[in-house]
Design a protein around this motif. Structure first.
Motif, mmCIF file in Angstrom:
data_model
loop_
_atom_site.group_PDB
_atom_site.id
_atom_site.type_symbol
_atom_site.label_atom_id
_atom_site.label_comp_id
_atom_site.label_asym_id
_atom_site.label_seq_id
_atom_site.Cartn_x
_atom_site.Cartn_y
_atom_site.Cartn_z
ATOM 1 N N VAL A 307 9.929 7.988 -0.923
ATOM 2 C CA VAL A 307 10.417 6.633 -1.208
ATOM 3 C C VAL A 307 9.243 5.689 -0.995
ATOM 4 C CG1 VAL A 307 12.741 7.183 -0.329
ATOM 5 C CG2 VAL A 307 11.127 5.966 1.150
ATOM 6 N N THR A 308 9.339 4.503 -1.588
ATOM 7 C CA THR A 308 8.337 3.475 -1.308
ATOM 8 C C THR A 308 9.037 2.272 -0.699
ATOM 9 O OG1 THR A 308 7.091 4.243 -3.216
ATOM 10 C CG2 THR A 308 6.417 2.142 -2.266
ATOM 11 N N LEU A 309 8.464 1.783 0.397
ATOM 12 C CA LEU A 309 9.016 0.593 1.060
ATOM 13 C C LEU A 309 8.142 -0.602 0.703
ATOM 14 C CD1 LEU A 309 9.595 2.217 4.578
ATOM 15 C CD2 LEU A 309 11.287 1.887 2.750
ATOM 16 N N TYR A 310 8.774 -1.656 0.217
ATOM 17 C CA TYR A 310 8.057 -2.884 -0.143
ATOM 18 C C TYR A 310 8.658 -4.041 0.649
ATOM 19 C CZ TYR A 310 6.916 -0.351 -4.544
ATOM 20 O OH TYR A 310 6.489 0.554 -5.491
ATOM 21 N N THR A 311 7.875 -5.096 0.790
ATOM 22 C CA THR A 311 8.420 -6.314 1.395
ATOM 23 C C THR A 311 8.659 -7.343 0.292
ATOM 24 O OG1 THR A 311 7.177 -5.828 3.385
ATOM 25 C CG2 THR A 311 8.017 -8.077 3.165
ATOM 26 N N ILE A 312 9.815 -7.954 0.336
ATOM 27 C CA ILE A 312 10.149 -8.954 -0.675
ATOM 28 C C ILE A 312 9.491 -10.282 -0.298
ATOM 29 C CG2 ILE A 312 12.049 -10.278 -1.735
ATOM 30 C CD1 ILE A 312 13.818 -7.760 -1.286
ATOM 31 N N GLY A 313 8.811 -10.888 -1.260
ATOM 32 C CA GLY A 313 8.155 -12.178 -1.020
ATOM 33 C C GLY A 313 8.864 -13.263 -1.804
ATOM 34 N N GLU A 384 13.514 -13.435 1.494
ATOM 35 C CA GLU A 384 12.100 -13.215 1.749
ATOM 36 C C GLU A 384 11.963 -12.423 3.066
ATOM 37 O OE1 GLU A 384 10.241 -15.716 4.143
ATOM 38 O OE2 GLU A 384 8.739 -14.124 4.056
ATOM 39 N N GLY A 385 11.130 -11.409 3.075
ATOM 40 C CA GLY A 385 10.959 -10.601 4.287
ATOM 41 C C GLY A 385 11.833 -9.352 4.314
ATOM 42 N N ASP A 386 12.813 -9.280 3.423
ATOM 43 C CA ASP A 386 13.623 -8.052 3.357
ATOM 44 C C ASP A 386 12.746 -6.884 2.904
ATOM 45 O OD1 ASP A 386 15.990 -9.246 4.095
ATOM 46 O OD2 ASP A 386 16.786 -9.428 2.046
ATOM 47 N N ILE A 387 13.163 -5.680 3.305
ATOM 48 C CA ILE A 387 12.422 -4.470 2.915
ATOM 49 C C ILE A 387 13.181 -3.768 1.787
ATOM 50 C CG2 ILE A 387 11.483 -2.247 3.705
ATOM 51 C CD1 ILE A 387 10.243 -4.733 5.060
ATOM 52 N N LEU A 388 12.503 -3.601 0.673
ATOM 53 C CA LEU A 388 13.126 -2.918 -0.463
ATOM 54 C C LEU A 388 12.686 -1.454 -0.442
ATOM 55 C CD1 LEU A 388 14.788 -3.626 -3.141
ATOM 56 C CD2 LEU A 388 12.590 -3.348 -4.284
ATOM 57 N N CYS A 389 13.665 -0.567 -0.494
ATOM 58 C CA CYS A 389 13.330 0.866 -0.531
ATOM 59 C C CYS A 389 13.612 1.399 -1.930
ATOM 60 C CB CYS A 389 14.175 1.615 0.504
ATOM 61 S SG CYS A 389 13.924 3.396 0.407
ATOM 62 N N VAL A 390 12.572 1.826 -2.621
ATOM 63 C CA VAL A 390 12.732 2.409 -3.960
ATOM 64 C C VAL A 390 12.731 3.930 -3.797
ATOM 65 C CG1 VAL A 390 11.746 2.595 -6.277
ATOM 66 C CG2 VAL A 390 11.615 0.425 -5.043
ATOM 67 N N PHE A 391 13.723 4.583 -4.396
ATOM 68 C CA PHE A 391 13.884 6.031 -4.207
ATOM 69 C C PHE A 391 13.138 6.834 -5.275
ATOM 70 C CE2 PHE A 391 17.699 4.160 -2.245
ATOM 71 C CZ PHE A 391 17.517 4.644 -0.963
#
Ligand code: LLP
Length: 445
Positions: A307-313, A384-391
């Motif tokens: 998975v990839t974890l991103y931060t929402i800006g 903003e600041g939430d972590i998005l997890c893409v599977f």
């Protein structure tokens, strides 16, 4: 009904919501992983990866002579290679870099097979020096080049011939490889000439069998049946015509994975059944001895584990248009949406159970309008600041990553049993300029 296999899952097997209400993978809180290792972050779940390997071994256990070769191009790192080695896999490699990675990870080089349509002199020499077990020769130029190199090393090199079986499979045009007008392999009408040359002139090459690969992200099983029929038919024909005893067939990779709910890839058990039934019936039909079978899965081995974890800006609502949220990664860490219109699924890792009632388009941070990771996905109202997890980002993400916009490549961590270990360090700004050279005459004094 076939037993389900891990490649059919959208999320890693260990994915769950933990007591803090966050998404957890491999016993690790994904929000804490970002706090510890930064963002964006590739995460690989060891249990999922090993489960897929075991599915494959289990599924093919009925055939005594199977060689599982992980297609390194899907994800080539030393730690991932070590896991595959420990699961008994060999490797399909396509470059000096991939050869060197598995060599340094401790692979038995005899279980490595070198593929590719334009292998260089240096790469072929390295393969011979490191004792790569098989080279799948792709074209006439390579036959002659490899024979010269083998001769200069005073060695006989074990080869397969890569052929183009002329099978169309329904996948994206760019990842379809077995159709007739393909850049890969010998056309069926050219095989005899290649074999004649091997037997007469290229005496430092020893031909063991035939190799084909028909495409990637394959959902149909019949294409494997057709491919095997052609490979075995050709083996029989060559055996008869040239008094050979070819005893290896390599059917490539291709099994699909589940990027979104609408993808329904076949189980590894179903694929194995189709492959083995087709092989056994072709063996009986053409009356050949059972050949060793090589398979080269890439995507289906590593995709689901990642998975990839991103931060929402930033985010924006286009008046009368879409709502965009932007993340701190995009096409440089995952070029697949912009290259193949690939679709992905995601959740917000710090609120995975909230109602997904907001339709958004996830934009990357790179300077390209096409840098959209996911169009029109339903998520809980993102902040903003939430972590998005893409599977399902384990395959062909890191391996195709770039430094576009001079953004540092992300780190990768391996998670298992509540432990997380860095397996790829995040690039630094100094890494970004580490290969740059300013000629003296241009230096600002
Ligand atoms: N063997 C050969 C000779 C191949 O060319 C490939 C993939 C494989 C095995 C592994 O296939 P898999 O099991 O991963 O489908 N970058 C594209 C995929 C390109 C695949 C190229 N060849 C993507 O991101 O979809």
């Amino acid at each position: 009904m076939y037993k389900n296999s891990t490649n059919q899952l959208l999320k890693p097997v260990t994915a769950k919501v933990n007591d803090s209400g966050n998404l957890e993978i491999g016993g690790c809180d994904t929000v804490e992983l970002v706090e510890k290792y930064g963002s964006p972050l590739y995460v690989m779940d060891e249990v999922t990866l090993r489960n897929v390997c075991r599915d494959y071994k289990d599924a093919f256990s009925k055939y005594p002579k199977v060689n599982m070769m992980f297609a390194s191009k899907a994800l080539s790192t030393m730690a991932i290679s070590s896991i595959l080695i420990s699961e008994g896999f060999g490797f399909d490699v396509v470059s000096a870099g991939e050869i060197y990675t598995v060599y340094k990870a401790g692979a038995d080089m005899n279980k490595v097979l070198f593929n590719g349509n334009n292998k260089s002199f240096d790469e072929l020499s390295l393969a011979i020096e490191l004792g790569v077990g098989r080279i799948s020769v792709d074209n006439f130029f390579e036959l002659s080049l490899l024979n010269e190199i083998a001769k200069s090393h005073n060695k006989t090199v074990d080869i397969l011939l890569r052929i183009t079986p002329g099978i169309e499979c329904h996948t994206h045009e760019y990842i379809q490889t077995g159709h007739l007008d393909s850049k890969f392999g010998f056309d069926l009408t050219q095989i005899d000439e290649a074999v004649e040359l091997i037997l007469s002139e290229y005496t430092n090459l020893k031909l063991h069998g035939l190799h084909a690969h028909i495409g990637s992200q394959i959902f149909e099983t019949k294409v494997y049946h057709d491919e095997i029929e052609i490979l075995v038919r050709e083996i029989k024909r060559l055996d008869d015509k040239f008094a050979l005893k070819l005893d290896e067939i390599n059917i490539g990779g291709g099994l699909g994975v589940k990027y979104t709910e609408k993808d329904v890839p076949p189980s590894a058990f179903e694929i194995a059944d189709v492959i083995l039934e087709s092989l056994n019936s072709a063996i009986a039909k053409y009356e050949i001895e059972a050949p060793a079978l090589f398979i080269e899965p890439g995507r289906s081995i590593v995709s689901t584990a990642g998975v990839t974890l991103y931060t929402i800006g930033s985010s924006k609502q286009v008046p009368k248009g879409k709502k965009y949220i932007a993340v701190d990664g995009g096409m440089a860490d995952n070029p697949r949406p912009s290259m193949y219109q690939a679709e992905y699924s995601a959740v917000i890792a710090n609120k995975p159970e909230q109602n997904p009632d907001t339709k958004v388009t996830v934009a990357g941070r790179f300077c390209e309008s096409g840098d959209i990771l996911i169009s029109d996905i339903l998520l809980p109202e993102p902040d903003e600041g939430d972590i998005l997890c893409v599977f399902n980002t384990g395959a062909y993400n890191y391996s195709m990553a770039s430094n576009y916009n001079r953004v540092q490549k992300c780190a990768m961590v391996l998670v298992n049993n509540s432990q997380s270990d860095i397996i790829i360090n995040r690039e630094t700004l100094d890494d970004i300029i580490s290969h740059d050279v300013i000629p003296d005459r241009l230096k600002i004094k």
